[in-house]
Every structure is written in structure tokens, then in C-alpha cells.
Scaffold this motif. Structure first.
Motif, PDB file in Angstrom:
ATOM      1  N   VAL A  61       5.775  82.334  44.961  1.00 15.01           N
ATOM      2  CA  VAL A  61       4.881  82.808  43.901  1.00 15.01           C
ATOM      3  C   VAL A  61       4.577  83.889  42.820  1.00 15.01           C
ATOM      4  CG1 VAL A  61       2.071  83.893  43.553  1.00 15.01           C
ATOM      5  CG2 VAL A  61       2.528  81.837  45.569  1.00 15.01           C
ATOM      6  N   ILE A  62       5.532  85.303  43.265  1.00 12.59           N
ATOM      7  CA  ILE A  62       5.620  85.976  41.871  1.00 12.59           C
ATOM      8  C   ILE A  62       6.720  85.755  41.141  1.00 12.59           C
ATOM      9  CG2 ILE A  62       7.269  87.203  43.649  1.00 12.59           C
ATOM     10  CD1 ILE A  62       4.537  88.386  41.144  1.00 12.59           C
ATOM     11  N   LEU A  63       7.730  84.620  41.081  1.00  7.17           N
ATOM     12  CA  LEU A  63       9.487  84.473  40.863  1.00  7.17           C
ATOM     13  C   LEU A  63       8.896  83.575  39.740  1.00  7.17           C
ATOM     14  CD1 LEU A  63      11.744  83.737  43.487  1.00  7.17           C
ATOM     15  CD2 LEU A  63      11.756  85.840  42.253  1.00  7.17           C
ATOM     16  N   PRO A  64       8.143  82.965  39.416  1.00  8.06           N
ATOM     17  CA  PRO A  64       7.175  81.537  38.312  1.00  8.06           C
ATOM     18  C   PRO A  64       6.897  82.627  37.351  1.00  8.06           C
ATOM     19  CG  PRO A  64       7.085  81.116  40.567  1.00  8.06           C
ATOM     20  CD  PRO A  64       7.936  81.615  40.929  1.00  8.06           C
ATOM     21  N   LEU A  65       5.917  83.342  38.478  1.00  6.79           N
ATOM     22  CA  LEU A  65       4.782  84.226  37.379  1.00  6.79           C
ATOM     23  C   LEU A  65       5.719  85.245  36.606  1.00  6.79           C
ATOM     24  CD1 LEU A  65       1.945  84.701  36.716  1.00  6.79           C
ATOM     25  CD2 LEU A  65       1.797  86.239  39.234  1.00  6.79           C
ATOM     26  N   MET A  66       6.372  85.707  36.658  1.00  4.16           N
ATOM     27  CA  MET A  66       7.064  87.048  36.300  1.00  4.16           C
ATOM     28  C   MET A  66       8.542  86.491  35.282  1.00  4.16           C
ATOM     29  SD  MET A  66       5.967  90.016  37.628  1.00  4.16           S
ATOM     30  CE  MET A  66       7.069  90.501  36.756  1.00  4.16           C
ATOM     31  N   PHE A  67       8.719  85.576  35.920  1.00  4.03           N
ATOM     32  CA  PHE A  67      10.037  84.867  34.881  1.00  4.03           C
ATOM     33  C   PHE A  67       9.004  84.373  33.225  1.00  4.03           C
ATOM     34  CE2 PHE A  67      13.149  83.549  38.086  1.00  4.03           C
ATOM     35  CZ  PHE A  67      13.364  84.878  38.442  1.00  4.03           C
ATOM     36  N   THR A  68       8.016  84.053  33.773  1.00  5.33           N
ATOM     37  CA  THR A  68       7.192  83.226  32.702  1.00  5.33           C
ATOM     38  C   THR A  68       6.864  84.284  31.963  1.00  5.33           C
ATOM     39  OG1 THR A  68       6.327  81.578  33.229  1.00  5.33           O
ATOM     40  CG2 THR A  68       5.116  82.519  31.406  1.00  5.33           C
ATOM     41  N   TYR A  69       6.466  85.654  32.166  1.00  8.37           N
ATOM     42  CA  TYR A  69       5.963  87.068  31.856  1.00  8.37           C
ATOM     43  C   TYR A  69       7.029  87.765  30.870  1.00  8.37           C
ATOM     44  CZ  TYR A  69       3.305  91.273  29.623  1.00  8.37           C
ATOM     45  OH  TYR A  69       3.047  91.750  29.475  1.00  8.37           O
ATOM     46  N   LEU A  70       8.177  87.480  31.106  1.00  8.99           N
ATOM     47  CA  LEU A  70       9.452  88.241  31.046  1.00  8.99           C
ATOM     48  C   LEU A  70      10.008  87.466  29.705  1.00  8.99           C
ATOM     49  CD1 LEU A  70      11.508  88.646  34.376  1.00  8.99           C
ATOM     50  CD2 LEU A  70      10.960  90.985  32.111  1.00  8.99           C
ATOM     51  N   PRO A  74      11.723  93.453  40.411  1.00  9.85           N
ATOM     52  CA  PRO A  74      11.887  92.717  41.422  1.00  9.85           C
ATOM     53  C   PRO A  74      11.790  93.745  42.844  1.00  9.85           C
ATOM     54  CG  PRO A  74      14.121  92.991  40.921  1.00  9.85           C
ATOM     55  CD  PRO A  74      12.691  93.387  39.881  1.00  9.85           C
ATOM     56  N   ARG A  75      11.244  92.584  44.624  1.00 10.38           N
ATOM     57  CA  ARG A  75      10.776  93.823  44.890  1.00 10.38           C
ATOM     58  C   ARG A  75      11.258  93.955  46.596  1.00 10.38           C
ATOM     59  NH1 ARG A  75       5.395  96.289  46.876  1.00 10.38           N
ATOM     60  NH2 ARG A  75       4.586  95.122  44.747  1.00 10.38           N
ATOM     61  N   ASN A  76      12.497  92.384  46.125  1.00  8.72           N
ATOM     62  CA  ASN A  76      13.601  92.338  47.100  1.00  8.72           C
ATOM     63  C   ASN A  76      14.684  92.009  47.306  1.00  8.72           C
ATOM     64  OD1 ASN A  76      12.877  90.038  47.452  1.00  8.72           O
ATOM     65  ND2 ASN A  76      11.159  90.041  49.050  1.00  8.72           N
ATOM     66  N   LEU A  77      15.263  92.013  48.141  1.00  8.30           N
ATOM     67  CA  LEU A  77      17.036  91.717  47.201  1.00  8.30           C
ATOM     68  C   LEU A  77      17.049  90.161  46.727  1.00  8.30           C
ATOM     69  CD1 LEU A  77      19.940  92.269  47.112  1.00  8.30           C
ATOM     70  CD2 LEU A  77      20.526  91.412  49.616  1.00  8.30           C
ATOM     71  N   THR A  78      16.161  89.329  47.861  1.00  7.32           N
ATOM     72  CA  THR A  78      16.085  87.574  47.366  1.00  7.32           C
ATOM     73  C   THR A  78      15.147  88.095  45.854  1.00  7.32           C
ATOM     74  OG1 THR A  78      15.622  87.322  48.894  1.00  7.32           O
ATOM     75  CG2 THR A  78      14.736  85.754  47.495  1.00  7.32           C
ATOM     76  N   GLN A  79      14.466  88.783  45.630  1.00 11.48           N
ATOM     77  CA  GLN A  79      14.018  88.474  44.258  1.00 11.48           C
ATOM     78  C   GLN A  79      14.851  88.846  43.288  1.00 11.48           C
ATOM     79  OE1 GLN A  79       9.723  90.602  43.743  1.00 11.48           O
ATOM     80  NE2 GLN A  79       8.838  89.424  45.294  1.00 11.48           N
ATOM     81  N   TYR A  80      15.059  90.166  43.396  1.00  8.67           N
ATOM     82  CA  TYR A  80      16.737  90.171  42.257  1.00  8.67           C
ATOM     83  C   TYR A  80      17.383  89.642  42.366  1.00  8.67           C
ATOM     84  CZ  TYR A  80      20.194  93.686  40.418  1.00  8.67           C
ATOM     85  OH  TYR A  80      20.959  94.050  39.621  1.00  8.67           O
ATOM     86  N   GLN A  81      18.392  88.732  42.747  1.00 11.43           N
ATOM     87  CA  GLN A  81      19.556  87.954  43.090  1.00 11.43           C
ATOM     88  C   GLN A  81      18.854  86.271  42.186  1.00 11.43           C
ATOM     89  OE1 GLN A  81      19.990  87.235  46.851  1.00 11.43           O
ATOM     90  NE2 GLN A  81      21.471  88.310  46.632  1.00 11.43           N
ATOM     91  N   ALA A  82      17.389  86.330  42.263  1.00 11.81           N
ATOM     92  CA  ALA A  82      16.758  85.054  41.219  1.00 11.81           C
ATOM     93  C   ALA A  82      16.551  85.245  39.913  1.00 11.81           C
ATOM     94  CB  ALA A  82      15.413  84.791  42.197  1.00 11.81           C
ATOM     95  N   PHE A  83      16.665  87.354  40.282  1.00  7.36           N
ATOM     96  CA  PHE A  83      16.261  87.492  38.691  1.00  7.36           C
ATOM     97  C   PHE A  83      18.059  87.619  38.413  1.00  7.36           C
ATOM     98  CE2 PHE A  83      16.448  91.843  36.227  1.00  7.36           C
ATOM     99  CZ  PHE A  83      15.375  92.024  35.844  1.00  7.36           C
ATOM    100  N   GLN A  84      18.379  88.231  38.530  1.00 11.99           N
ATOM    101  CA  GLN A  84      19.827  88.006  37.921  1.00 11.99           C
ATOM    102  C   GLN A  84      19.772  86.687  37.559  1.00 11.99           C
ATOM    103  OE1 GLN A  84      22.006  90.211  40.623  1.00 11.99           O
ATOM    104  NE2 GLN A  84      22.990  91.366  39.040  1.00 11.99           N
ATOM    105  N   ALA A  85      20.358  85.522  38.147  1.00 12.69           N
ATOM    106  CA  ALA A  85      20.584  84.046  37.758  1.00 12.69           C
ATOM    107  C   ALA A  85      20.157  83.841  37.301  1.00 12.69           C
ATOM    108  CB  ALA A  85      20.409  83.246  39.787  1.00 12.69           C
ATOM    109  N   ALA A  86      17.999  84.659  36.933  1.00 14.25           N
ATOM    110  CA  ALA A  86      18.033  83.772  35.641  1.00 14.25           C
ATOM    111  C   ALA A  86      18.714  83.818  33.987  1.00 14.25           C
ATOM    112  CB  ALA A  86      16.351  83.958  35.370  1.00 14.25           C
TER     113      ALA A  86
END
Length: 181
Positions: free
Chosen positions: A60-69, A85-97
């Protein structure tokens, strides 16, 4: 585009300090709270999750935040992120994007003060049980993410957040200015 994130335990003052720093840095800076974005767009099911104080699923949070970014980048804005990001999975997705933080500011608050602040906020879901869940998440998941951030070269700024908002604000500004040297 510059990206700074505020992290801290429950009630550490992340939103207050992030909003203030964005205002202080000038018109090209914006504060974005993942929790506020969620509250603004929540459907009935998501509103219930938020009210209970549980963590929002990554899907839920990843697509919402990526759109905002992406929207902020298109407008030439710099962002101060609060709660993402709030956890390692979110941070890794953040970097991968393709996103990279310039700095992370950690507001350090002892557990007793964190708990006191949450239980006196008066929001739905601010219970002792929810505090424990969120505190444990911060101590494990968020701390794991912070170690990965530092390992990837993100500047880690630690600020004592146990004092009131004004003292913390002054400490944030001093720490931010020191990090620029």
C-alpha cells in the motif's frame, strides 16, 4: 532533488521537526508524512488500519510514496520524508526505484518518554499495546534499515529528542548545519 528522512521512536517529534526544517530550508523544500498521506486518501478499510495504529502494508505504502516522490521531482521540489522508508524492505525498494537519501536524521527519545508522548496524544489507536508494537518495530526493523542506510553512504545525524520541541529544533538545526561542513 535532495531527500532527507526523519526517523525516531513513537512520539519522538518526527513530524514536528520535519515540518519545521522544511519551512526553514526554503520554498523548494516540502515535508511529507507517509501517515498524513495515508489518512488523506484512506478508504474505509485503510482508515480502520490507521485507527488501530498498525503498520501499513508495503504494497500500500510503496506505490503511494513513489507517486508522491515522482510528482515532487517533476516540480523541482526537495523533500523531507517522515515515516518512509520505515524498514529494510521499503528502503531496498526505494533504492531499487532509483531514489537516494542525502541524510537521515534520527530523533533519539528514551522509551519512557516515547510511551508517555504517545499515550497523551489523544489519537485513536494510541494505546499501550500499540505503543509496544510500534516501539518494538522501531527498535528492530527501523534500526536494521538505519544500519543499511549508513552502509550505503547515507549521512546519519543523531539528535536528542527528549527535550521539548524548541530545544530539539535548535539541536536539529545545529546538527544539520554541522553535516553540511
Amino acid at each position: 532533488m535532495h531527500l532527507i528522512e526523519f526517523v525516531g521512536d513513537v512520539g519522538s517529534g518526527k513530524s514536528t521537526q520535519a515540518r519545521w526544517l522544511a519551512e526553514s530550508l526554503g520554498p523548494n523544500w516540502r515535508h511529507i508524512s507517509s501517515g498524513q498521506l495515508l489518512r488523506e486518501r484512506a478508504n474505509a478499510e485503510e482508515a480502520k488500519i490507521l485507527e488501530l495504529g498498525t503498520m501499513t502494508p508495503d504494497e500500500v505504502i510503496l506505490p503511494l510514496m513513489f507517486t508522491y516522490l515522482e510528482n515532487a521531482r517533476a516540480k523541482g521540489q526537495n523533500l523531507i520524508l517522515d515515516g518512509f522508508p520505515r524498514n529494510l524492505t521499503q528502503y531496498q525498494a526505494f533504492q531499487a526505484a532509483g531514489w537516494q537519501l542525502n541524510a537521515v536524521i534520527e530523533l533519539l527519545v528514551d522509551a519512557t518518554e516515547s510511551k508517555r508522548r504517545q499515550l497523551t496524544r489523544g489519537r485513536p489507536g494510541d494505546t499501550e499495546e500499540n505503543w509496544q508494537i510500534r516501539h518494538d518495530f522501531y527498535m528492530t526493523e527501523t534500526q536494521n534499515m538505519l544500519r543499511a542506510m549508513v552502509a550505503s553512504g547515507v549521512v546519519h545525524i543523531k539528535v536528542d529528542g527528549n527535550s521539548g520541541p524548541e530545544a530539539t529544533r535548535a539541536a536539529v538545526l545545529r546538527a544539520w548545519q554541522e553535516s553540511l561542513k
